[in-house]
Motif scaffolding. Structure first.
Motif, PDB file in Angstrom:
ATOM      1  N   LEU A   1       8.043   8.198   8.388  1.00 40.40           N
ATOM      2  CA  LEU A   1       7.936   7.688   9.750  1.00 40.40           C
ATOM      3  C   LEU A   1       8.414   8.718  10.757  1.00 40.40           C
ATOM      4  N   ARG A   2       7.758   8.725  11.917  1.00 43.30           N
ATOM      5  CA  ARG A   2       8.054   9.739  12.932  1.00 43.30           C
ATOM      6  C   ARG A   2       8.060   9.102  14.311  1.00 43.30           C
ATOM      7  N   ASP A   3       8.517   9.860  15.280  1.00 43.71           N
ATOM      8  CA  ASP A   3       8.582   9.363  16.648  1.00 43.71           C
ATOM      9  C   ASP A   3       7.231   8.810  17.095  1.00 43.71           C
ATOM     10  N   GLY A   4       7.268   7.622  17.720  1.00 44.12           N
ATOM     11  CA  GLY A   4       6.043   7.016  18.221  1.00 44.12           C
ATOM     12  C   GLY A   4       5.399   6.039  17.263  1.00 44.12           C
ATOM     13  N   ASP A   5       5.910   5.939  16.038  1.00 45.40           N
ATOM     14  CA  ASP A   5       5.313   5.019  15.070  1.00 45.40           C
ATOM     15  C   ASP A   5       5.629   3.570  15.424  1.00 45.40           C
ATOM     16  N   ARG A   6       4.648   2.719  15.235  1.00 44.54           N
ATOM     17  CA  ARG A   6       4.798   1.277  15.370  1.00 44.54           C
ATOM     18  C   ARG A   6       4.481   0.678  14.007  1.00 44.54           C
ATOM     19  N   VAL A   7       5.478   0.029  13.407  1.00 46.93           N
ATOM     20  CA  VAL A   7       5.429  -0.329  11.993  1.00 46.93           C
ATOM     21  C   VAL A   7       5.504  -1.839  11.824  1.00 46.93           C
ATOM     22  N   LEU A   8       4.497  -2.418  11.177  1.00 48.91           N
ATOM     23  CA  LEU A   8       4.496  -3.842  10.839  1.00 48.91           C
ATOM     24  C   LEU A   8       4.895  -4.010   9.377  1.00 48.91           C
ATOM     25  N   VAL A   9       5.866  -4.884   9.120  1.00 50.69           N
ATOM     26  CA  VAL A   9       6.233  -5.252   7.750  1.00 50.69           C
ATOM     27  C   VAL A   9       5.843  -6.713   7.570  1.00 50.69           C
ATOM     28  N   LYS A  10       4.899  -6.984   6.655  1.00 48.82           N
ATOM     29  CA  LYS A  10       4.328  -8.327   6.554  1.00 48.82           C
ATOM     30  C   LYS A  10       4.081  -8.716   5.102  1.00 48.82           C
ATOM     31  N   SER A  11       4.594  -9.879   4.715  1.00 53.37           N
ATOM     32  CA  SER A  11       4.359 -10.416   3.369  1.00 53.37           C
ATOM     33  C   SER A  11       4.812 -11.855   3.337  1.00 53.37           C
ATOM     34  N   SER A  12       4.536 -12.533   2.252  1.00 51.79           N
ATOM     35  CA  SER A  12       5.131 -13.839   2.021  1.00 51.79           C
ATOM     36  C   SER A  12       6.604 -13.680   1.679  1.00 51.79           C
ATOM     37  N   ASN A  13       7.342 -14.748   1.840  1.00 52.60           N
ATOM     38  CA  ASN A  13       8.774 -14.742   1.576  1.00 52.60           C
ATOM     39  C   ASN A  13       9.085 -14.265   0.162  1.00 52.60           C
ATOM     40  N   SER A  14       8.286 -14.715  -0.796  1.00 49.76           N
ATOM     41  CA  SER A  14       8.551 -14.402  -2.198  1.00 49.76           C
ATOM     42  C   SER A  14       8.470 -12.921  -2.507  1.00 49.76           C
ATOM     43  N   ALA A  15       7.753 -12.158  -1.694  1.00 50.01           N
ATOM     44  CA  ALA A  15       7.641 -10.716  -1.926  1.00 50.01           C
ATOM     45  C   ALA A  15       8.904  -9.966  -1.519  1.00 50.01           C
ATOM     46  N   GLY A  16       9.735 -10.574  -0.689  1.00 48.07           N
ATOM     47  CA  GLY A  16      11.028  -9.988  -0.344  1.00 48.07           C
ATOM     48  C   GLY A  16      10.989  -8.841   0.636  1.00 48.07           C
ATOM     49  N   LEU A  17       9.864  -8.607   1.293  1.00 51.79           N
ATOM     50  CA  LEU A  17       9.785  -7.444   2.182  1.00 51.79           C
ATOM     51  C   LEU A  17      10.572  -7.632   3.475  1.00 51.79           C
ATOM     52  N   ARG A  18      11.024  -8.855   3.748  1.00 49.46           N
ATOM     53  CA  ARG A  18      11.840  -9.044   4.956  1.00 49.46           C
ATOM     54  C   ARG A  18      13.118  -8.215   4.882  1.00 49.46           C
ATOM     55  N   PHE A  19      13.633  -8.033   3.682  1.00 49.03           N
ATOM     56  CA  PHE A  19      14.838  -7.208   3.522  1.00 49.03           C
ATOM     57  C   PHE A  19      14.508  -5.720   3.686  1.00 49.03           C
ATOM     58  N   LEU A  20      13.329  -5.319   3.269  1.00 47.70           N
ATOM     59  CA  LEU A  20      12.871  -3.954   3.521  1.00 47.70           C
ATOM     60  C   LEU A  20      12.752  -3.735   5.025  1.00 47.70           C
ATOM     61  N   GLY A  21      12.207  -4.707   5.741  1.00 51.83           N
ATOM     62  CA  GLY A  21      12.107  -4.588   7.197  1.00 51.83           C
ATOM     63  C   GLY A  21      13.468  -4.423   7.844  1.00 51.83           C
ATOM     64  N   ASP A  22      14.445  -5.190   7.355  1.00 51.12           N
ATOM     65  CA  ASP A  22      15.812  -5.058   7.891  1.00 51.12           C
ATOM     66  C   ASP A  22      16.361  -3.657   7.644  1.00 51.12           C
ATOM     67  N   ARG A  23      16.142  -3.132   6.443  1.00 50.36           N
ATOM     68  CA  ARG A  23      16.651  -1.793   6.102  1.00 50.36           C
ATOM     69  C   ARG A  23      16.001  -0.723   6.966  1.00 50.36           C
ATOM     70  N   LEU A  24      14.700  -0.865   7.196  1.00 55.02           N
ATOM     71  CA  LEU A  24      14.000   0.106   8.042  1.00 55.02           C
ATOM     72  C   LEU A  24      14.494  -0.001   9.489  1.00 55.02           C
ATOM     73  N   GLY A  25      14.707  -1.237   9.946  1.00 52.45           N
ATOM     74  CA  GLY A  25      15.207  -1.418  11.301  1.00 52.45           C
ATOM     75  C   GLY A  25      16.552  -0.756  11.500  1.00 52.45           C
ATOM     76  N   GLU A  26      17.422  -0.893  10.512  1.00 50.93           N
ATOM     77  CA  GLU A  26      18.739  -0.277  10.609  1.00 50.93           C
ATOM     78  C   GLU A  26      18.642   1.248  10.556  1.00 50.93           C
ATOM     79  N   SER A  27      17.754   1.750   9.713  1.00 48.71           N
ATOM     80  CA  SER A  27      17.609   3.208   9.575  1.00 48.71           C
ATOM     81  C   SER A  27      17.102   3.868  10.843  1.00 48.71           C
ATOM     82  N   PHE A  28      16.290   3.158  11.608  1.00 46.40           N
ATOM     83  CA  PHE A  28      15.686   3.769  12.805  1.00 46.40           C
ATOM     84  C   PHE A  28      16.216   3.153  14.094  1.00 46.40           C
ATOM     85  N   SER A  29      17.391   2.500  14.012  1.00 51.09           N
ATOM     86  CA  SER A  29      17.978   1.918  15.222  1.00 51.09           C
ATOM     87  C   SER A  29      18.616   3.005  16.091  1.00 51.09           C
TER      88      SER A  29
END
Length: 470
Positions: A442-470
């Motif tokens: 990921l680089r400056d200017g990127d707009r990133v969608l994290v999308k899945s059903s709850n069972s796939a667990g990607l909401r936690f990946l989204g949280d980790r990415l949000g923290e990394s690029f905050s």
């Protein structure tokens, strides 16, 4: 919960009262009711619900230690706490909810709104609750409390002073909405859309339509059905509404809708549109991301104005809402790299809506990145619908597609087969592998969608990415 004696509560759930300590049949309880012993406090009622992995009866001692006044159990537990022994704890929870709501209706001015639909229930619930809370005490579900346990628990938070109950009704099989809505007979029922969410449990789209129609059939005579004029399946529910003696109020984007949106403009900071209702039109800037939330806002406005709230007040209150719910189109990261975490739930319709939003919010020089996981509960439609998502991502021009997990692999394969690309689509078996890749990619200017059903667990990946690029 309203104040009840132990004897009244036992009668309401058709159980056998076994007293402990100094308690008597006329001892009054009025605390919260819950199935989670960790949330129990002094004076509360603990429901010992058997579960798939554990048994609530094991936690009766913890509930007693936390100060619970009563436990509803399927078998007596050797703990010093009064107990009501019932045949089925979940059924008793529903019985108690029915009794409490009926008692408040009898003695007060409670109005009940029920919400269902394949997508958008939780967002609509939150938007409507935000409008109504300034009118009077409003009870609405925590998170997505919309099943056979969550819906009654929400109903049981009603007190004598409650003016509005907003209930969310989900279902994974026919008959569930009828049972849940039948507990309270809503004054107003909102049906948002009929799509393929949970189609595996229903057996197809027509069965899904029949299930969602159960809310309209459960409305009390003289009630109001608020229906999506832009969804032909939802619009067909006007017939059962008429049979029930229920009026219809329409919301949508078309000119015939009673509550309508025009001049819709989608940006990275939200969605602006003009809302028209009963001959009045006002601009509204909704800070919740995604054009699809326009319909949710219209549904909430249709219900609130039917309950006597002015359009101006609806608009002013909705404009204060910054986030519909955690993990639902939740902006994270920073202006440099914006992460949109929408991985609490996914269906073909919501996946398409999120991808379209991603494509709409980028400005020149910015890159779109879709991080996608599996959609669950699609049954025989699963393969086809995952293919459609991969194809849609290509057709929307999403510049980098990251697919995670074996159940989602078809999205990746379809994206590769449909696009004349060179590495724009990539697959990872696990979220950890995808995280390592994305942190470096990921680089400056990127707009990133994290999308899945709850069972796939990607909401936690989204949280980790949000923290990394905050």
């Amino acid at each position: 919960m309203i104040s009840l004696t132990l004897a009244q509560l036992a009668q309401a759930v058709r159980g056998q009262l076994r007293l402990a300590g100094s308690d008597a049949p006329d001892t009054v309880v009025s605390g919260l009711v819950d199935t989670d012993s960790r949330l129990i406090g002094p004076g509360d009622v603990f429901v010992a619900k058997p579960g798939e992995t554990t048994d609530g009866h094991l936690f009766v001692p913890a509930a007693a230690e936390a100060g619970a006044a009563l436990a509803i159990v399927e078998r007596h537990v050797d703990v010093d706490i009064s107990q009501v022994v019932v045949a089925d704890a979940v059924a008793s929870l529903a019985d108690l909810a029915r009794f409490v709501v009926a008692r408040v209706r009898e003695d007060g001015d409670l109005r009940v709104v029920g919400i269902t639909g394949s997508n958008g229930k939780t967002t609509t619930k939150n938007l409507l609750a935000r409008i109504l809370q300034d009118e009077g005490e409003t009870v609405s579900p925590r998170a997505s409390f919309n099943n056979e346990v969550g819906a009654p628990l929400t109903m049981l938070r009603v007190a004598e002073s409650t003016r509005f109950l907003v209930s969310e009704f989900g279902a994974s099989a026919p008959g569930e909405i009828a049972r849940l809505a039948g507990l309270v007979e809503p004054d107003i029922g909102i049906v948002l859309m009929v799509g393929l969410a949970h189609a595996g449990g229903f057996g197809g789209i027509e069965a899904t339509l029949a299930a969602k129609s159960e809310l309209v059939r459960a409305l009390r005579p003289g009630g109001l059905a608020i229906l999506n004029a832009d969804d032909a399946r939802v619009a067909s529910m006007a017939a059962p509404a008429a049979e029930r003696g229920v009026a219809v109020r329409w919301f949508g984007r078309g000119a015939s809708a009673d509550v309508r949106a025009d001049d819709v403009e989608v940006t990275a900071s939200g969605t602006a549109f003009v809302v028209s209702c009963d001959g009045e039109s006002l601009p509204l800037r909704l800070r919740v991301l995604g054009e699809h939330h326009v319909m949710n806002a219209l549904a909430a406005i249709a219900a609130a104005t039917a309950l006597g709230v002015s359009l101006a007040e609806c608009v002013a209150r909705l404009e204060t809402v910054e986030l519909a719910e955690r993990w639902r189109m939740q902006p994270l990261g920073s202006d440099r790299v914006r992460i949109i975490n929408d991985a609490y739930n996914a269906s073909p319709d919501s996946m398409a809506a999120a991808l379209r939003t991603l494509a709409q919010i980028v400005e020149p020089g910015q890159r779109t990145v879709a991080v996608l996981g599996a959609m669950s509960e699609l049954g025989e439609h699963s393969a086809e619908e995952h293919d459609r998502v991969g194809l849609l991502a290509v057709r929307l021009g999403i510049q980098r597609i990251v697919v995670i997990g074996p159940d989602a692999r078809r999205m990746y394969l379809e994206a590769v087969s449909q696009g004349s690309w060179d590495g724009e689509a990539i697959f990872f078996p696990t979220a950890d592998e995808a995280f390592d890749y994305l942190v470096g990619e990921l680089r400056d200017g990127d707009r990133v969608l994290v999308k899945s059903s709850n069972s796939a667990g990607l909401r936690f990946l989204g949280d980790r990415l949000g923290e990394s690029f905050s």
